[in-house]
Write an enzyme that holds these catalytic residues in place. Structure first.
Site, PDB file in Angstrom:
ATOM      1  N   TYR A 116     -52.877  -7.081 -49.833  1.00 35.36           N
ATOM      2  CA  TYR A 116     -53.565  -6.455 -50.877  1.00 35.36           C
ATOM      3  C   TYR A 116     -53.491  -7.053 -52.301  1.00 35.36           C
ATOM      4  O   TYR A 116     -52.462  -7.871 -52.841  1.00 35.36           O
ATOM      5  CB  TYR A 116     -52.480  -5.130 -51.108  1.00 35.36           C
ATOM      6  CG  TYR A 116     -52.927  -4.205 -52.130  1.00 35.36           C
ATOM      7  CD1 TYR A 116     -54.424  -3.510 -52.085  1.00 35.36           C
ATOM      8  CD2 TYR A 116     -52.250  -4.078 -53.380  1.00 35.36           C
ATOM      9  CE1 TYR A 116     -54.724  -2.670 -53.198  1.00 35.36           C
ATOM     10  CE2 TYR A 116     -52.870  -2.980 -54.502  1.00 35.36           C
ATOM     11  CZ  TYR A 116     -53.913  -2.319 -54.198  1.00 35.36           C
ATOM     12  OH  TYR A 116     -54.450  -1.618 -55.327  1.00 35.36           O
ATOM     13  N   ASP A 123     -51.335 -14.876 -55.376  1.00 38.81           N
ATOM     14  CA  ASP A 123     -51.107 -13.461 -55.836  1.00 38.81           C
ATOM     15  C   ASP A 123     -49.662 -13.347 -55.850  1.00 38.81           C
ATOM     16  O   ASP A 123     -48.954 -13.006 -54.794  1.00 38.81           O
ATOM     17  CB  ASP A 123     -52.037 -12.417 -55.169  1.00 38.81           C
ATOM     18  CG  ASP A 123     -51.818 -11.221 -55.667  1.00 38.81           C
ATOM     19  OD1 ASP A 123     -50.682 -10.932 -56.752  1.00 38.81           O
ATOM     20  OD2 ASP A 123     -52.361 -10.126 -55.104  1.00 38.81           O
ATOM     21  N   LYS A 173     -46.475  -6.266 -62.291  1.00 39.01           N
ATOM     22  CA  LYS A 173     -45.047  -5.667 -62.216  1.00 39.01           C
ATOM     23  C   LYS A 173     -43.843  -5.870 -62.890  1.00 39.01           C
ATOM     24  O   LYS A 173     -43.904  -5.701 -63.904  1.00 39.01           O
ATOM     25  CB  LYS A 173     -44.815  -5.675 -60.780  1.00 39.01           C
ATOM     26  CG  LYS A 173     -46.107  -5.133 -59.855  1.00 39.01           C
ATOM     27  CD  LYS A 173     -45.813  -4.683 -58.311  1.00 39.01           C
ATOM     28  CE  LYS A 173     -46.700  -3.963 -57.976  1.00 39.01           C
ATOM     29  NZ  LYS A 173     -47.726  -4.420 -56.760  1.00 39.01           N
TER      30      LYS A 173
HETATM   31  C1  PLP Z   1     -49.288  -4.216 -56.735  1.00 35.43           C
HETATM   32  C2  PLP Z   1     -50.053  -5.450 -56.467  1.00 35.43           C
HETATM   33  C3  PLP Z   1     -51.303  -5.680 -57.260  1.00 35.43           C
HETATM   34  C4  PLP Z   1     -51.994  -4.650 -57.999  1.00 35.43           C
HETATM   35  O1  PLP Z   1     -51.337  -4.594 -59.238  1.00 35.43           O
HETATM   36  P1  PLP Z   1     -51.583  -3.206 -60.063  1.00 35.43           P
HETATM   37  O2  PLP Z   1     -50.710  -3.454 -61.356  1.00 35.43           O
HETATM   38  O3  PLP Z   1     -51.074  -2.126 -59.271  1.00 35.43           O
HETATM   39  O4  PLP Z   1     -52.925  -3.221 -60.420  1.00 35.43           O
HETATM   40  C5  PLP Z   1     -51.876  -6.854 -56.682  1.00 35.43           C
HETATM   41  N1  PLP Z   1     -51.335  -7.784 -55.989  1.00 35.43           N
HETATM   42  C6  PLP Z   1     -50.241  -7.387 -55.316  1.00 35.43           C
HETATM   43  C7  PLP Z   1     -49.668  -8.696 -54.389  1.00 35.43           C
HETATM   44  C8  PLP Z   1     -49.381  -6.433 -55.505  1.00 35.43           C
HETATM   45  O5  PLP Z   1     -48.451  -5.929 -54.973  1.00 35.43           O
END
Ligand code: PLP
Length: 426
Positions: A143, A238, A266
């Protein structure tokens, strides 16, 4: 479910689609109705009904120091005295950039934004602008936020042209995304063999943590690096979830595999909305105003968010809580494994540092297909038993549990007692 949360949820459903501002909060994965939280402190949430819960969601990752940490609280309060937003460059942005460049190995330059989604979206645009190519490779089960071209799941076959995972995404967008199985190097080689001059980037969660926790096979990330280099494609890690959590420098520091671009989020905001993208200066300098790739944000680098984030990162750098978090994580995971084993319940508990997840299956889970095949009803039953007894796991078996520095040994032991009772009921 007691009354105040129910009342709030009934009211919220009339005003907010599904009653929530982010879908997984609605408990659709596990069934039932969500509780509302009125306060969060340390490793505990206090619900609108005054139930105290041990929290293993940690606001989906950011709260690595526990909730409402006094030092972060103080940093925000101090910044607040100077105003909430400037709309000009501010000193805290420089300090944040310095910190990130210092601790994240591959990052030479960094641009702040407001969420993980913005970070991955801009990484993709930048990779396309830099290479002049259109297609991207992502992996099933990873994701990357709710970016159009990244909300694509796997079809069948080694090289699958994507089908949209969400309504509202034109198939023509999804066709630019090649979805491959994680942990399968041959699939990546094959994709480049078929479309070598069209692939701008590989984007990967180096430790996929959004379909449970899936660990990369030894050498897998190195192979992605080699292939991207060979075909002059951009390798994007990511690390929105893993960054600053599995080590101050994320997976790239742990494994020594260096991506070209990194998406962050985060933990970087200390509980306020922050994202960032960073990487090689040669690529980052393609961003506006230096280069032709446009990227912007009215509140990017917001002084309150920077203050919270800087304080959070400094504490991680200076106190290095990672060995202690690893101990908590491995104690909890080993405890859960042994409880399941004693009852003859097949369970995998992959764990890395302060992240772990529960897969009700006999085999090690190496990819999305295997994650899908687990007994999710078992997780749901455990989830509800634990919630009743005061332990809050993420409300979906496709999510990862997070531990903070506030989850001290007695809390872990208390949790294991409750896990034991929950397992005896299934
Ligand atoms: C949470 C998450 C996102 C998205 O971040 P948001 O601040 O919710 O937009 C993207 N990549 C990973 C791996 C995530 O865990």
């Amino acid at each position: 479910m007691s009354s105040e949360s129910l009342n709030l949820f009934e009211k919220a459903k009339k005003l907010i689609p599904g009653g929530v501002n982010s879908p997984v909060r609605a408990f659709r994965g596990v069934g039932g109705t969500p509780f509302f939280t009125k306060r969060a402190d340390g490793c505990h949430l206090t619900t609108a009904d005054d139930q105290e819960l041990i929290d293993y969601v940690c606001t989906w990752g950011p709260a690595i120091h526990g909730h409402n940490h006094p030092m972060i609280h103080e940093a925000i309060a101090n910044a607040l005295k100077n105003g909430t937003s400037f709309g000009t460059p501010g000193p805290a942005e420089v300090e944040m950039a310095e910190l990130i460049v210092e601790v994240v190995p591959s990052v030479e330059k960094v641009r702040m934004c407001n969420s993980g989604t913005e970070a991955t979206m801009s990484c993709i645009r930048l990779a396309r602008g830099f290479t002049g190519r259109s297609k991207i490779i992502k992996f099933a089960g990873c994701y990357h936020g709710h970016v159009d071209s990244l909300l694509v799941k796997a079809g069948s076959g080694a090289l699958t042209l994507g089908n949209p995972d969400s309504a509202g995404i034109p198939p023509s967008f999804a066709q630019e995304t090649i979805v491959l199985p994680f942990n399968d190097v041959d699939a990546v080689r094959h994709a480049f063999f078929e479309a070598r001059d069209e692939i701008a980037a590989i984007i990967v969660e180096p430790y996929p943590a959004n379909c449970g926790l899936i660990l990369p096979q030894p050498g897998y990330l190195n192979s992605l690096r080699e292939i991207a280099t060979e075909y002059h494609a951009v390798l994007i890690f990511d690390e929105v979830m893993t960054g600053f959590r599995l080590g101050i420098g994320g997976v790239q520091e742990m494994t020594g595999v260096t991506p070209d671009l990194t998406a962050m989020g985060k933990i970087i905001g200390g509980g306020l909305p922050v994202g960032a993208l960073g990487g090689k200066a040669e690529i980052m300098d393609h961003l506006a105003p230096l280069g032709p790739v446009y990227q912007a944000g009215t509140l990017s680098g917001n002084p309150l968010a920077m203050a919270a984030g800087i304080q959070s990162l400094r504490m991680l750098r200076d106190l290095s809580p990672y060995p202690a978090l690893e101990t908590s994580g491995s104690t909890l995971a080993a405890g859960i494994r042994s409880i399941a084993h004693d009852r003859g319940i097949p369970l995998q508990v992959p764990q890395a540092g302060s992240m772990l997840s529960l897969f009700f299956t006999e085999e090690t889970v190496l990819n999305f297909e295997q994650a899908l095949a687990c007994k999710h009803d078992r997780f749901n039953s455990i989830f509800h038993h634990l919630l009743e007894s005061g332990v809050y796991l993420p409300p979906s078996s496709y999510e990862t549990c997070f531990i903070s520095t506030a989850h001290e040994q007695p809390v872990i032991e208390q949790t294991l007692d409750k896990v034991n009772s929950a397992f005896s009921s299934i």
